[in-house]
Design a protein around this motif. Sequence first.
Motif, short mmCIF file in Angstrom:
data_model
loop_
_atom_site.label_atom_id
_atom_site.label_comp_id
_atom_site.label_asym_id
_atom_site.label_seq_id
_atom_site.Cartn_x
_atom_site.Cartn_y
_atom_site.Cartn_z
N VAL A 154 -0.26 2.31 -4.89
CA VAL A 154 -1.67 2.72 -4.98
C VAL A 154 -1.92 3.42 -6.31
O VAL A 154 -2.89 3.11 -7.02
CB VAL A 154 -2.05 3.64 -3.80
CG1 VAL A 154 -3.47 4.19 -4.00
CG2 VAL A 154 -1.97 2.88 -2.47
N ASN A 164 0.81 -1.22 0.00
CA ASN A 164 0.00 0.00 0.00
C ASN A 164 0.84 1.27 0.00
O ASN A 164 0.36 2.36 0.36
CB ASN A 164 -0.97 0.01 1.18
CG ASN A 164 -0.26 0.00 2.53
OD1 ASN A 164 0.88 -0.45 2.64
ND2 ASN A 164 -0.95 0.49 3.56
N LYS A 186 -6.86 2.39 -2.97
CA LYS A 186 -6.22 2.64 -1.67
C LYS A 186 -6.84 1.79 -0.57
O LYS A 186 -6.14 1.18 0.24
CB LYS A 186 -6.29 4.12 -1.30
CG LYS A 186 -5.53 4.46 -0.02
CD LYS A 186 -5.57 5.94 0.29
CE LYS A 186 -4.66 6.29 1.47
NZ LYS A 186 -4.91 5.47 2.67
N LEU A 214 -5.83 -1.87 -1.03
CA LEU A 214 -4.45 -2.17 -0.67
C LEU A 214 -4.19 -1.95 0.82
O LEU A 214 -3.37 -2.66 1.41
CB LEU A 214 -3.49 -1.31 -1.50
CG LEU A 214 -3.46 -1.67 -2.99
CD1 LEU A 214 -2.56 -0.70 -3.77
CD2 LEU A 214 -2.99 -3.11 -3.20
N ASP A 215 -4.88 -1.00 1.44
CA ASP A 215 -4.74 -0.82 2.90
C ASP A 215 -5.25 -2.06 3.63
O ASP A 215 -4.64 -2.51 4.62
CB ASP A 215 -5.51 0.41 3.36
CG ASP A 215 -4.78 1.71 3.05
OD1 ASP A 215 -3.58 1.66 2.73
OD2 ASP A 215 -5.43 2.78 3.13
#
Length: 446
Positions: A244, A239, A424, A427-428
Amino acid sequence: MKISIHRSRRAATAVALGAALALTATACGDDGSGAGGDKGADGSGKGKIVFWDNNGGVRTDIWKQVIADFEKANPDIDVEYVGIASTEYQSKVDTAIQGGGLPDVGGITASMAASIAAQDALEPLDGRLAKSPLNGELNTSMVESLKSAGGGDALYSIPTSANNGVLYYRTDLFKAAGLAEPTTWDAFYTAAEKLTNTGKNQFGYTIRGGAGSIAQALDAMYGQSGITSFWNGDKTTVNDPKNVEALEKYAALYKKVTPAADLNNDFTKMVAQWDSGTIGMLNHNLGSYQDHVKAFGTDKFRGIPQPVGASGKRVQVSNPVDGIGMFKSSKNKDAAWKFIEFATSKAENSKFNESAGQVPSNTGAAKDAWIDKAEPTKLAAQALSDGTTTIVQLPYYLPDWGTISKSDNEPNFQKVLLGKLTAKKFLDTLAEQLNTAQAEWKEQKG
C-alpha cells in the motif's frame, strides 16, 4: 453493493464454468480422455506435424527459418506452419478444442496456459523433459513461471523466451543533470523529480494509466516492498501495508513528474510519447527496444533491469514468458516433441531470440555473442539467471485473472492516479476479488 458485486461475479463464474464443462463433456465424451475425446498417439516419430504460431506475422520469418533447419536435420518429418495473429490465437484454439482441428504443436504463453489446460487439451511435458538433453539447460524461472501459470500440477509448455521488464532512461538527460543511473528505487524517485520541468514540458517519468496498467503497477509495488510471494497461504499479499505504501508513492508521481496524458496511455502511446519527447524514464519491456534505437540511436538511452529495493535485492512480478506446447489430440507426439526439443535447443533458441529481441530460455543461448550487442537483453538475461532477481508469480491460473486485472480494476487504478480513490481502498478491493477467485479455484480443483 459489495455483496451484489461478488454474487454477480460468482454467478458469472458459475455460468462460464458450466458452459465450459458442458462444452468439454460434449467434446470429450464420458471418458474424460482429452480434447475431442481423443488421447492422441505417440506415432512413429516421422511424417507430418502441424505447428500454430501464436504471433503470426511478427514471428513468421524466424519460425520458418527454424522449421527449415528442423526439416533439414529431420528429413523424415514435415512441419506445416500456420501463422495466427496474437489477438486471434486464443479464440482459434478454443474453437478448435470444441470443434476439432487442433494442431500437433502450438505457442502457449503463460497467460493462456491455464485456460487451455483446463479444457484438457494440452499434453503434460514433465516426463519428456526429464528424459531430454534439454533437462537442466532451460532457465529455471521461466520453467517455473509456465508451470505455475498452468495451475502448478504439470508443465504444459516448454519456454522459448521471456519479454522481460526494463527501465529505459535517457543517458543524455541524466548526464546533463548530474544524476546517477536509476538502479535503486531511491535513485529512480530522485531522478523523476529532478528531471521534471513542467513549464518546459519536460518530465522525469511516464506512467502507464491506460490498458495494461495493473501489471506495471504491481511490478512497481512488489519491487519497492520487497515482498517475494503473491500469496500468504490462501490470502493475497497485494494489500500488505508495505505494498500500500509503495503504491501510494508510485501513484503520486502522476502529473507531478509525468504528463497528464498518461492517465489513458496504453503501451503504444506511452512508448511513442517517450520516443518523441524529453521524458527521463520509461518502464516497458524488451519489445520496444528497437523503437528507442530508431528514435535516439544507442548513445542517448539505456535499458536496465528494474531498480533494486532497500534490501539490495530485485523483486519483479512474473515476466511474460512464451513457450511451445503439445496438444493432447496429436497423433504424432514423438515427432511433435522432437520439434519442440529442436526449437528450444541452444542454436535454434539463440537464433529465434536474436530475431525477437527477447531473453532466450536456453541458458547456453543466453551466453551467445549477439546478446552483447543488445544491452537490455543482455542485462535482463543476467538478472534472470544470476540469482539477483526474485520473481513474484502472478496468478495466471485463475479463471478470473484476466477480468480482475483489466476491466474490474484498470478504471479503479485511474481513480487512484486522480486522487479519487485511495491506494489502500483500491488494493483492499483487488485483494478481496483475488481471495474469492482463489477460493473458488481451489474448490473446483477439489
